[in-house]
Design a protein around this motif. Structure first.
Motif, PDB file in Angstrom:
ATOM      1  N   HIS A 255      26.608   1.521   5.418  1.00 27.58           N
ATOM      2  CA  HIS A 255      25.957   1.639   3.992  1.00 27.58           C
ATOM      3  C   HIS A 255      24.507   1.975   4.084  1.00 27.58           C
ATOM      4  CE1 HIS A 255      25.251   0.320  -0.321  1.00 27.58           C
ATOM      5  NE2 HIS A 255      23.937   0.185   0.376  1.00 27.58           N
ATOM      6  N   GLU A 256      23.868   1.232   4.974  1.00 30.14           N
ATOM      7  CA  GLU A 256      22.311   1.305   4.978  1.00 30.14           C
ATOM      8  C   GLU A 256      22.160   2.631   5.772  1.00 30.14           C
ATOM      9  OE1 GLU A 256      21.056  -0.663   3.113  1.00 30.14           O
ATOM     10  OE2 GLU A 256      22.218  -2.232   3.221  1.00 30.14           O
TER      11      GLU A 256
ATOM     12  N   HIS B 217      22.121   5.312   3.335  1.00 27.80           N
ATOM     13  CA  HIS B 217      20.685   5.733   2.707  1.00 27.80           C
ATOM     14  C   HIS B 217      19.739   6.447   3.687  1.00 27.80           C
ATOM     15  CE1 HIS B 217      21.313   2.956  -0.766  1.00 27.80           C
ATOM     16  NE2 HIS B 217      21.508   2.057  -0.024  1.00 27.80           N
TER      17      HIS B 217
ATOM     18  N   GLU C 161      22.356   3.820  -4.522  1.00 27.68           N
ATOM     19  CA  GLU C 161      23.461   2.900  -4.066  1.00 27.68           C
ATOM     20  C   GLU C 161      24.721   3.560  -4.114  1.00 27.68           C
ATOM     21  OE1 GLU C 161      22.552   0.527  -2.454  1.00 27.68           O
ATOM     22  OE2 GLU C 161      20.254   0.192  -2.852  1.00 27.68           O
TER      23      GLU C 161
ATOM     24  N   HIS D  59      24.637  -1.001  -7.348  1.00 26.24           N
ATOM     25  CA  HIS D  59      25.848  -0.960  -6.539  1.00 26.24           C
ATOM     26  C   HIS D  59      27.168  -0.466  -7.186  1.00 26.24           C
ATOM     27  CE1 HIS D  59      22.951  -3.083  -3.883  1.00 26.24           C
ATOM     28  NE2 HIS D  59      23.486  -2.422  -2.896  1.00 26.24           N
TER      29      HIS D  59
HETATM   30 ZN   LIG Z   1      22.120   0.004  -0.373  1.00 21.90          ZN
END
Ligand SMILES: [Zn+2]
Length: 557
Positions: free
Chosen positions: A385-386, A389, A423, A464
């Motif tokens: 997930h990160e 980003h 998100e 999120h």
């Molecule tokens: Zn995030």
């Protein structure tokens, strides 16, 4: 047109005059200018169009989030947390500190199945070195801490810490039936304290000695084990990211899956950079991206002012210069505002912003800080997930830098990303990338599903949860996933523009006219003045600082 407005006192440096690049520089120290930076606003919910919100509520209602979580848990199998526990115990659960026995069992089963499927002996040997120390499973930080201690003193067990921890009130004696989770819970708390609050930790240490000096030794030995186990944690996640453990196509790593998804978007022959994994005691299951600077943006941010500077940069590289920016004066710690005729900007410096922001600022490399307590099989979802980003931002900034063309930019305006969109994209993209892995081993998807189930229950407009529904709705209205990524990148700072896309206008025509959510407050833009400095032994010395008035901010009303 940018206008040189004034020179300013920052961090005690007074610039008497603008730097003159033509003037001879006596010692010929490498000299650079870091251009002025304006960070555009991230106005939460300000600009999400109504039809998109309505489509999200219809395509992906909250009830579906909860159902996906419960169904995934049943496939592991593992008892899903009920409503109350989702609120109060979710953090402890994914750290293996609530219903520990059940999660340990599920983790061992999953690791056994992964081990069986690993296509090559050499990869299996690497796997064993991390997860099967001397034939014993090591599945999380707590087991790694114990394994580290026992490799030095095989007689030590968790139970040896019980008496001291009870006497010093770090565990409740009535927890004896769940000592297996109460002891690591207490030790993890102490490990976090040792890093985050040295005074409180020193009190706690003294308290443990006082309470039971004869059996305090195992507690301190285990705490040393926790400190050492951070390295194990980085190695465990590093294995999943970099080693070809997934049996598809003769052996793939998570990096291969990410690369496959992003190669086309980044339009580069180079493999996507793998972020550094930096274990950090947050005290809860948290992961945070630290954004590096894409080289194309770096070239627009920093200008070498003399031949020594050009040579220095060639030898030392971009990361070395970014590291030395940390040592620039931090400026005022109190709020400093720049009032123009039409807006108020908040003034800060690069070094202060890097220190104050959870994400750092202009970092030397992409990295992910993650709490090592986050069970690695579940934390892998958070890492991917990160990573989404990091890649999304990299792509956005590269396109921004390319868009500047040949223009001589004296002010670099870093574009915003609407937070729900950021998100939502990370949730959606990580889920798609890990899908082939989660289908085989559903435990790997559980952390993210449990997070969303907890979030929709607490606040259904959470970035999120709502963001995920928004991006799911967008993807449902478009023919290929690549188009979803492309449109999100194009409209990252202005989601209202999505409604100009004919495909989306058509798909959402029934919601036409639905009202958008209004933002409560608007944060000011942030301005970091231009700085000209020399570098000696990696340490920068400021020659001058100046503020340029950003275009548009001096418009007369
Ligand atoms: Zn995030």
């Amino acid at each position: 047109m940018a206008l040189a407005l004034s020179f300013l006192v920052l961090g005690g440096t007074v610039a008497a005059q603008a730097p003159d690049s033509a003037a001879p520089y006596p010692q010929q120290l490498p000299r650079f200018t870091l251009h002025e930076i304006v960070i555009e606003r991230n106005d939460s919910l300000l600009r999400i169009p109504g039809p998109w919100l309505r489509a999200a509520a219809r395509t992906f209602p909250d009830s579906l989030v909860t159902r996906s979580y419960v169904v995934a848990a049943s496939r592991i199998p593992l008892t899903p947390l009920g409503q109350a526990a989702l609120e109060s115990e979710r953090s402890q659960h994914v750290m293996g500190l609530y219903h520990r026995a059940e999660l340990l069992e599920a983790s061992r089963r999953t690791l056994e199945a992964i081990r069986e499927a690993i296509p090559s002996d050499s990869t299996r040997a690497r796997f064993d070195a991390i997860f099967r120390s001397h034939g014993q499973w090591v599945v999380d930080l707590h087991e790694a801490a114990l394994a580290w201690v026992r490799s030095r003193n095989p007689a030590i067990h968790w139970a040896d810490a019980w008496r001291t921890l009870v006497a010093a009130h770090w565990v409740d004696p009535s927890d004896s039936s769940i000592a297996q989770e109460a002891i690591p819970r207490a030790l993890y708390g102490l490990a976090v304290l040792s890093e985050t609050d040295s005074a409180a930790f020193s009190d706690a240490r003294a308290g443990l000695w006082r309470a039971d000096s004869s059996s305090a030794m195992p507690v301190f030995a285990l705490l040393q084990g926790y400190a050492a186990a951070r390295q194990w944690y980085a190695a465990a996640l590093g294995f999943f990211l970099n080693q070809p453990w997934i049996p598809d196509g003769g052996g793939r790593s998570v990096r291969d899956l990410v690369n496959n998804e992003w190669r086309h978007v980044l339009a580069s022959d180079m493999a996507v950079p793998v972020p550094a994994i930096e274990p950090h005691w947050f005290g809860y299951p948290q992961a945070v991206p630290h954004y590096g600077v894409p080289p194309r943006l770096f070239a627009r941010l920093v200008r070498a002012e003399n031949p020594t500077g050009t040579e220095w940069l060639r030898r030392q590289g971009q990361a070395a210069l970014l590291r030395s920016l940390r040592a620039l004066p931090q400026g005022d710690s109190t709020l400093v505002l720049l009032q123009t005729s039409s807006e108020t900007l908040r003034l800060t410096t690069v070094s202060r912003q890097a220190r104050e922001s959870l994400n750092g600022f202009l970092e030397p490399q992409d990295a992910i800080a993650i709490d090592p307590g986050y069970s690695p099989l579940l934390g892998l979802g958070a890492v991917v997930h990160e990573w989404q980003h990091l890649l999304f931002r990299r792509c956005q900034l590269e396109r921004y830098a390319d868009g500047l063309g040949r223009r001589d930019t004296r002010i670099v305006r870093l574009p915003a990303v609407e937070p729900h969109l950021a998100e939502g994209f990370a949730e959606w993209s990580a889920e798609r990338i890990l899908d082939p892995v989660v289908r085989r081993w559903p435990l790997i998807g559980l952390g993210e599903l449990e997070k969303r189930a907890g979030l929709v229950q607490a606040h259904s407009d959470d970035q999120h949860a709502l963001g995920y529904a928004l991006v799911r709705a967008l993807a449902a209205a478009l023919p290929q996933p690549g188009l979803t990524t492309a449109l999100l990148l194009r409209y990252a700072d202005a989601p209202a523009g999505l409604l100009n896309e004919p495909k989306l206008r058509k798909a959402w025509s029934q919601y036409h006219g639905a009202s958008q959510v209004e933002a409560g407050s608007v944060a000011p833009r942030i301005l970091m003045p231009e700085v000209t400095f020399t570098i000696e032994d990696g340490v920068p010395d400021v020659e001058s600082t100046r503020i340029l008035l950003p275009p548009g901010s001096d418009a007369r009303r």
